[in-house]
Scaffold this active site. Structure first.
Site, PDB file in Angstrom:
ATOM      1  N   ASP A   1       0.859  -1.185   0.000  1.00  0.00           N
ATOM      2  CA  ASP A   1       0.000   0.000   0.000  1.00  0.00           C
ATOM      3  C   ASP A   1       0.895   1.234   0.000  1.00  0.00           C
ATOM      4  O   ASP A   1       2.121   1.126  -0.095  1.00  0.00           O
ATOM      5  CB  ASP A   1      -0.995  -0.022   1.169  1.00  0.00           C
ATOM      6  CG  ASP A   1      -0.321   0.055   2.542  1.00  0.00           C
ATOM      7  OD1 ASP A   1       0.865   0.451   2.611  1.00  0.00           O
ATOM      8  OD2 ASP A   1      -0.976  -0.276   3.539  1.00  0.00           O
ATOM      9  N   SER A   2       0.280   2.413   0.090  1.00  0.00           N
ATOM     10  CA  SER A   2       1.065   3.643  -0.075  1.00  0.00           C
ATOM     11  C   SER A   2       2.152   3.769   1.001  1.00  0.00           C
ATOM     12  O   SER A   2       3.260   4.222   0.720  1.00  0.00           O
ATOM     13  CB  SER A   2       0.143   4.856  -0.047  1.00  0.00           C
ATOM     14  OG  SER A   2      -0.578   4.889   1.173  1.00  0.00           O
TER      15      SER A   2
END
Lengths: 416, 78
Positions: free
Chosen positions: B36-37
């Protein structure tokens, strides 16, 4: 508006004396100490060299390697205890209305292990701020509640409670009150702590709060004993499923007991010392009892805060005598911290579980490590010293008091 | 495989908890390797630390695959 009834339908625990409810209870009843030499760091320069560590907890038994790195130990304990409680409750989480299910979780400190690691990394980097993007979301003490909600898709009320060693009692009290008010049907509540590192032990040592009985860790936690010299730091988690009574009945749940009342007060007196007359402690027990319409002589057991600090034990004992009068001498009192050590923000949860199981099994777990009576403590009170006692428990109180003067007490009542 | 490529892959395996065989040059951190980010930010930081470089944010945005990372570092590492 009529308040809803609230019951306990699931329990889970990771403690220094057992990593399941069964193990924990067996150890409590058998008077097992969880204390031993600290294995987590080099204690050479520390005044206290022992603690009540959780044993045999292998994070990769529960999480994949990538998840482990994003979870401070206090959040790992939280998720594992919560899962035990959910399983134990028999809740069909897939088919619950997600908006009616919440999480309120206590932690007194939060991710202090993460904080120290990151601070150490910063010091070693010559001032270049290479903090992990997971630093903050690992450390903040509310994150356990967040993780639990994501795991079970519980979209109702969600937050952390912080009141030092009363944190998880406040969590239970809030969950109880929100169900009573109809704001949710089910809560996963409780608390966790994992502060056995250099900062935790060094910090409490600086406060002169910890026992330094390094030559005999297992008998170091001596609540109400003349030679008590402070608490033994512990760690772990306790999780409870609180549920609206009708909701529990309609799904055919097994009910442990009812949550009948909760009290919250402050000493408004000192950062770390209790009010010498136990003022806040007295008020909080009175408040929990009146909240639950509990008669004094219904109370058979008080799981006390009893940390084994010189002042705290005296103040709490005074408060019990003032609240209960003659009945104070008929009920059982015990400090299970004599076995588990002090789980800080998780204390209220694991001790509430001890109180709930005392109701279920009709056994009061002991205050172990009693050797010498203290003249300043009324030893006509029944502290359940050294050996568990069988008795029917109709109402059990769980008291916790936190640095800052926060007091919380919850009354659990056998279901009728 | 170059020294840089093997070090880059080792970091990815460690940080993302993926199997080494998944870490192909074409593999996208977010689409193929489950990042994820925040994971991506962490990866970039680890590359900076390992290779003692600074990767500006506008450059970091262009590093989406294992191959992108290796190419960037081969070009910029001292």
């Amino acid at each position: 508006m009529e308040l809803k009834r609230v019951v306990v339908t699931g329990l889970g625990a990771i403690t220094p004396i057992g990593n399941s409810i069964e193990e924990y209870w067996n150890s409590l009843v058998n008077g097992v100490s969880g204390a031993g030499p600290i294995t987590r760091f080099d204690t050479t320069n520390f005044k206290t060299k022992f603690a009540c560590e959780v044993k045999g907890f292998n994070p990769t038994d529960y999480f994949d390697r990538k998840e482990v790195k994003k979870l401070d130990l206090f959040a790992q304990y939280a998720l594992v205890a919560a899962e035990q409680a959910v399983q134990n409750s028999g809740l069909d989480v897939e088919n619950l209305d997600p908006d009616s299910a919440g999480v309120i979780w206590g932690a007194g400190i939060g991710g202090i292990i993460t904080f120290l690691e990151e601070a150490r990394g910063f010091v070693e980097s010559n001032g270049v701020p290479r903090f992990s993007p997971f630093f903050i979301p690992k450390m903040i003490s509310d994150i356990a509640a967040g993780h639990i909600s994501m795991k079970y898709n519980f979209r109702g009320p969600n937050y952390g409670t912080v009141s030092a060693c009363a944190s998880s009692t406040h969590a239970i009290a809030d969950a109880f009150n929100l169900i009573r008010l109809g704001k949710a049907k089910v809560f996963i509540t409780g608390g966790s702590e994992a502060a056995i590192n250099e900062a935790g032990v060094g910090g409490f040592n600086a406060l002169q709060a910890l026992s330094t009985r390094n030559d005999d860790p297992e008998t170091a936690s001596r609540p109400f004993d003349k030679d008590r010299d402070g608490f033994v730091i512990g760690e772990g988690a306790g999780a409870l499923i609180l549920e609206e009574y009708e909701h529990a009945i309609n799904r055919g749940a097994t009910i442990y007991c009812e949550v009948s009342g909760a009290g919250m007060t402050a000493d408004a007196y000192h950062l770390t010392a209790p009010h010498p007359d136990g003022l806040g402690a007295r008020k909080v027990m009175e408040s929990a009892l009146s909240d639950g319409n509990v008669a004094l002589d219904e109370v058979d057991y008080i799981n006390v805060h009893g940390t084994a600090t010189p002042l705290g034990d005296i103040a709490e004992t005074k408060a019990i005598k003032e609240v209960f009068g003659d009945h104070a001498f008929k009920l059982n009192i015990s400090s299970t911290k004599s076995m588990t050590g002090h789980l800080l923000g998780a204390a209220g949860a694991v001790e509430s579980i001890a109180a709930i199981l005392a109701i279920k099994y009709g056994i009061v777990p002991p205050t172990i490590n009693h050797f010498t009576d203290d003249d300043e403590i009324d030893n006509k009170l029944n502290f359940t010293f050294n050996k568990a006692q069988h008795r029917r428990v109709r109402v059990a109180l769980s008291n916790t008091f936190g640095f800052g003067g926060h007091n919380a007490s919850v009354a659990f009542k056998a279901i009728e | 495989m170059s020294d840089i490529a093997s070090r880059v892959k080792a970091i990815i395996v460690d940080k993302l908890g993926v199997d080494e065989t998944e870490v192909t040059p074409e593999a996208s951190f977010t689409n193929d390797l489950g990042a994820d980010s925040l994971d991506t930010v962490e990866l970039i930081m680890e590359f900076e630390k390992e290779f003692n470089i600074a990767i500006p944010d506008d450059q970091a945005e262009n590093i989406g695959t294992v191959g992108d990372a290796i190419a960037y570092i081969e070009e910029n590492a001292k």
